[in-house]
Scaffold this motif. Structure first.
Motif, PDB file in Angstrom:
ATOM      1  N   PRO A  27       0.847  -1.202   0.000  1.00 42.30           N
ATOM      2  CA  PRO A  27       0.000   0.000   0.000  1.00 42.30           C
ATOM      3  C   PRO A  27       0.881   1.252   0.000  1.00 42.30           C
ATOM      4  CG  PRO A  27      -0.655  -1.525   1.754  1.00 42.30           C
ATOM      5  CD  PRO A  27       0.646  -2.017   1.224  1.00 42.30           C
ATOM      6  N   ILE A  28       0.637   2.156  -0.927  1.00 44.16           N
ATOM      7  CA  ILE A  28       1.531   3.318  -1.057  1.00 44.16           C
ATOM      8  C   ILE A  28       0.963   4.587  -0.435  1.00 44.16           C
ATOM      9  CG2 ILE A  28       2.738   2.428  -3.066  1.00 44.16           C
ATOM     10  CD1 ILE A  28       0.996   4.323  -4.790  1.00 44.16           C
ATOM     11  N   ALA A  29      -0.275   4.509   0.090  1.00 46.10           N
ATOM     12  CA  ALA A  29      -0.860   5.676   0.756  1.00 46.10           C
ATOM     13  C   ALA A  29      -0.772   6.904  -0.165  1.00 46.10           C
ATOM     14  CB  ALA A  29      -0.197   5.905   2.109  1.00 46.10           C
ATOM     15  N   SER A  30      -0.274   8.027   0.348  1.00 47.63           N
ATOM     16  CA  SER A  30      -0.355   9.279  -0.411  1.00 47.63           C
ATOM     17  C   SER A  30       0.722   9.460  -1.471  1.00 47.63           C
ATOM     18  CB  SER A  30      -0.327  10.474   0.541  1.00 47.63           C
ATOM     19  OG  SER A  30      -1.598  10.637   1.127  1.00 47.63           O
ATOM     20  N   ILE A  31       1.636   8.493  -1.639  1.00 44.43           N
ATOM     21  CA  ILE A  31       2.455   8.542  -2.854  1.00 44.43           C
ATOM     22  C   ILE A  31       1.536   8.462  -4.067  1.00 44.43           C
ATOM     23  CG2 ILE A  31       4.258   7.369  -4.186  1.00 44.43           C
ATOM     24  CD1 ILE A  31       5.637   6.615  -1.624  1.00 44.43           C
ATOM     25  N   THR A  32       0.338   7.897  -3.846  1.00 39.18           N
ATOM     26  CA  THR A  32      -0.743   7.932  -4.848  1.00 39.18           C
ATOM     27  C   THR A  32      -0.855   9.295  -5.520  1.00 39.18           C
ATOM     28  OG1 THR A  32      -2.083   6.220  -3.768  1.00 39.18           O
ATOM     29  CG2 THR A  32      -3.277   7.877  -5.064  1.00 39.18           C
ATOM     30  N   LYS A  33      -0.626  10.362  -4.765  1.00 39.08           N
ATOM     31  CA  LYS A  33      -0.945  11.698  -5.270  1.00 39.08           C
ATOM     32  C   LYS A  33      -0.016  12.158  -6.399  1.00 39.08           C
ATOM     33  CE  LYS A  33      -3.544  13.082  -1.216  1.00 39.08           C
ATOM     34  NZ  LYS A  33      -3.227  12.206  -0.095  1.00 39.08           N
ATOM     35  N   ARG A 137      -1.035  -8.818  -2.252  1.00 38.53           N
ATOM     36  CA  ARG A 137      -1.167  -9.677  -3.425  1.00 38.53           C
ATOM     37  C   ARG A 137      -2.274  -9.173  -4.340  1.00 38.53           C
ATOM     38  NH1 ARG A 137      -0.574 -12.733   0.988  1.00 38.53           N
ATOM     39  NH2 ARG A 137      -2.774 -13.274   1.141  1.00 38.53           N
ATOM     40  N   GLY A 138      -2.506  -7.883  -4.337  1.00 37.03           N
ATOM     41  CA  GLY A 138      -3.434  -7.318  -5.300  1.00 37.03           C
ATOM     42  C   GLY A 138      -4.810  -7.033  -4.765  1.00 37.03           C
ATOM     43  N   GLY A 139      -4.975  -6.942  -3.444  1.00 42.78           N
ATOM     44  CA  GLY A 139      -6.280  -6.638  -2.871  1.00 42.78           C
ATOM     45  C   GLY A 139      -6.725  -5.218  -3.164  1.00 42.78           C
ATOM     46  N   GLU A 140      -7.924  -4.883  -2.740  1.00 46.46           N
ATOM     47  CA  GLU A 140      -8.533  -3.605  -3.108  1.00 46.46           C
ATOM     48  C   GLU A 140      -8.040  -2.469  -2.215  1.00 46.46           C
ATOM     49  OE1 GLU A 140     -10.755  -2.986  -5.899  1.00 46.46           O
ATOM     50  OE2 GLU A 140      -9.529  -4.744  -6.293  1.00 46.46           O
ATOM     51  N   ILE A 141      -6.854  -2.026  -2.487  1.00 48.00           N
ATOM     52  CA  ILE A 141      -6.262  -0.880  -1.812  1.00 48.00           C
ATOM     53  C   ILE A 141      -5.203  -0.336  -2.765  1.00 48.00           C
ATOM     54  CG2 ILE A 141      -4.499  -2.280  -0.633  1.00 48.00           C
ATOM     55  CD1 ILE A 141      -4.803  -0.460   1.809  1.00 48.00           C
ATOM     56  N   ASN A 142      -5.011   0.969  -2.802  1.00 52.64           N
ATOM     57  CA  ASN A 142      -3.990   1.525  -3.692  1.00 52.64           C
ATOM     58  C   ASN A 142      -2.633   0.930  -3.350  1.00 52.64           C
ATOM     59  OD1 ASN A 142      -6.111   3.195  -4.442  1.00 52.64           O
ATOM     60  ND2 ASN A 142      -4.977   5.094  -4.170  1.00 52.64           N
ATOM     61  N   HIS A 143      -1.994   0.314  -4.331  1.00 49.94           N
ATOM     62  CA  HIS A 143      -0.713  -0.305  -4.043  1.00 49.94           C
ATOM     63  C   HIS A 143       0.202  -0.250  -5.263  1.00 49.94           C
ATOM     64  CE1 HIS A 143      -3.253  -3.727  -5.504  1.00 49.94           C
ATOM     65  NE2 HIS A 143      -2.170  -3.960  -6.234  1.00 49.94           N
ATOM     66  N   GLY A 207       3.922   9.224   2.143  1.00 49.26           N
ATOM     67  CA  GLY A 207       2.662   8.506   2.247  1.00 49.26           C
ATOM     68  C   GLY A 207       2.585   7.823   3.597  1.00 49.26           C
ATOM     69  N   GLN A 208       1.442   7.919   4.274  1.00 52.67           N
ATOM     70  CA  GLN A 208       1.332   7.336   5.604  1.00 52.67           C
ATOM     71  C   GLN A 208      -0.117   7.013   5.918  1.00 52.67           C
ATOM     72  OE1 GLN A 208       3.071   9.740   8.709  1.00 52.67           O
ATOM     73  NE2 GLN A 208       2.082   8.588  10.350  1.00 52.67           N
ATOM     74  N   THR A 209      -0.392   5.749   6.193  1.00 51.73           N
ATOM     75  CA  THR A 209      -1.681   5.333   6.749  1.00 51.73           C
ATOM     76  C   THR A 209      -1.407   4.195   7.734  1.00 51.73           C
ATOM     77  OG1 THR A 209      -2.149   3.599   5.112  1.00 51.73           O
ATOM     78  CG2 THR A 209      -2.919   5.840   4.574  1.00 51.73           C
ATOM     79  N   ASP A 210      -2.443   3.784   8.470  1.00 50.86           N
ATOM     80  CA  ASP A 210      -2.284   2.699   9.427  1.00 50.86           C
ATOM     81  C   ASP A 210      -1.859   1.409   8.738  1.00 50.86           C
ATOM     82  OD1 ASP A 210      -3.014   4.403  11.452  1.00 50.86           O
ATOM     83  OD2 ASP A 210      -5.089   3.708  11.562  1.00 50.86           O
ATOM     84  N   VAL A 211      -2.449   1.138   7.583  1.00 49.66           N
ATOM     85  CA  VAL A 211      -2.147  -0.112   6.882  1.00 49.66           C
ATOM     86  C   VAL A 211      -0.795  -0.018   6.170  1.00 49.66           C
ATOM     87  CG1 VAL A 211      -2.885  -1.654   5.021  1.00 49.66           C
ATOM     88  CG2 VAL A 211      -4.574  -0.724   6.611  1.00 49.66           C
ATOM     89  N   ALA A 212      -0.522   1.101   5.514  1.00 51.41           N
ATOM     90  CA  ALA A 212       0.698   1.243   4.724  1.00 51.41           C
ATOM     91  C   ALA A 212       1.937   1.516   5.570  1.00 51.41           C
ATOM     92  CB  ALA A 212       0.516   2.379   3.715  1.00 51.41           C
ATOM     93  N   LYS A 213       1.722   1.970   6.810  1.00 50.83           N
ATOM     94  CA  LYS A 213       2.809   2.496   7.642  1.00 50.83           C
ATOM     95  C   LYS A 213       3.369   3.748   6.948  1.00 50.83           C
ATOM     96  CE  LYS A 213       5.266  -0.560   9.973  1.00 50.83           C
ATOM     97  NZ  LYS A 213       6.149  -1.716  10.256  1.00 50.83           N
ATOM     98  N   LYS A 214       4.698   3.935   6.910  1.00 54.17           N
ATOM     99  CA  LYS A 214       5.245   5.194   6.404  1.00 54.17           C
ATOM    100  C   LYS A 214       6.078   4.947   5.147  1.00 54.17           C
ATOM    101  CE  LYS A 214       5.185   7.382  10.934  1.00 54.17           C
ATOM    102  NZ  LYS A 214       5.963   8.084  11.988  1.00 54.17           N
ATOM    103  N   ASN A 215       5.743   5.684   4.091  1.00 51.63           N
ATOM    104  CA  ASN A 215       6.364   5.507   2.781  1.00 51.63           C
ATOM    105  C   ASN A 215       6.980   6.825   2.301  1.00 51.63           C
ATOM    106  OD1 ASN A 215       5.152   2.951   2.821  1.00 51.63           O
ATOM    107  ND2 ASN A 215       3.377   3.641   1.655  1.00 51.63           N
TER     108      ASN A 215
END
Length: 256
Positions: A27-33, A137-143, A207-215
């Motif tokens: 999960p890449i969190a706000s690197i998405t942006k 492994r490709g679940g429904e979250i930005n990654h 990028g930072q969320t609970d699931v992604a931790k810190k990116n």
């Protein structure tokens, strides 16, 4: 995952300097942006005026302080998007063409760049309310994988330098479309003006969320050679410290 990638100044040659799980989707969190900004450049006009609606404000504590009725030029919204990592700004930009069409454009960019471990479900990078257990492994979250983000960095350097130019600004005075002061936007990337390396920062995104931790994705230009050094850190406890250690190691081991 972590990646250090060297790219020649002309973009023709590249070499992986460090690979620690760089092919694994994360999960890449706000690197998405970075993808949000690139899609917005393709879909929206810089001189387009947009007005904030209540539905554009899913995050009550968002740093951009957007209020219903605020009107902005699209060109100015890239600053809260990339410097403050404003989720409400991402939502506002995507709503101009419809979120489904906007996210499809982000995924199309990933396909064009052959980013095989990348998928977007929203323009923000926020975790879904109930994150699936199989996101790696490709679940429904930005990654994306660190390798994919290295390829994205190459694309931004040579095709979208305006996105990187915005992302490296320490701050920006945001004004409404009629010229009224809105707020001082400050870059949350603590390494944007770091001077401990013989290189300058040309762009980056946290990028930072609970699931992604810190990116963190950080793009540097070596002062001596003019070549580029890309650092990617995914899933860190302290992304700034991990990036400093990564780049310090590169300069210790390699004669760039």
């Amino acid at each position: 995952g972590a990646l250090a990638l060297w790219i020649s100044q002309d973009g023709q040659r590249r070499q992986v300097l460090l690979d620690q799980g760089a092919e694994v989707a994360w999960p890449i969190a706000s690197i998405t942006k970075f993808f949000t900004a690139t899609a917005a450049f393709d879909l929206l006009s810089l001189d387009q005026a947009v007005t904030v609606r209540p539905g554009d404000l899913p995050e009550p504590s968002d740093p951009a302080f957007l209020r219903p009725g605020d009107q902005f030029w699209v060109a100015d919204l890239y600053y809260p998007l990339l410097l403050e990592s404003s989720n409400n700004t991402a939502t506002l930009l995507a709503r101009q063409v419809g979120e489904n069409k906007f996210v499809a454009a982000m995924n199309n960019l990933a396909r064009e760049l052959k980013l095989t471990a990348t998928l977007f479900i929203n323009p923000t990078g926020l975790d879904p309310i109930s994150p699936p257990p199989a996101y790696g492994r490709g679940g429904e979250i930005n990654h994306a994988s660190a390798y994919d983000l290295g390829r994205l960095a190459h694309h931004l350097l040579f095709e979208r330098p305006e996105v990187l130019r915005i992302s490296r600004e320490p701050s920006y005075v945001l004004r409404t479309a009629n010229g009224q002061f809105h707020h001082q936007v400050k870059n949350i990337d603590q390494l944007v003006d770091y001077v401990g390396w013989p290189a300058k920062v040309v762009g980056g995104k946290t990028g930072q969320t609970d699931v992604a931790k810190k990116n963190l994705l950080l793009i540097l230009q070596d002062e001596a050679s003019g070549d580029y050094l890309i650092g990617v850190v995914l899933g860190a406890d302290n992304h700034f410290m991990a990036m400093r250690q990564l780049i310090d190691w590169v300069y210790l081991v390699y004669q760039l």
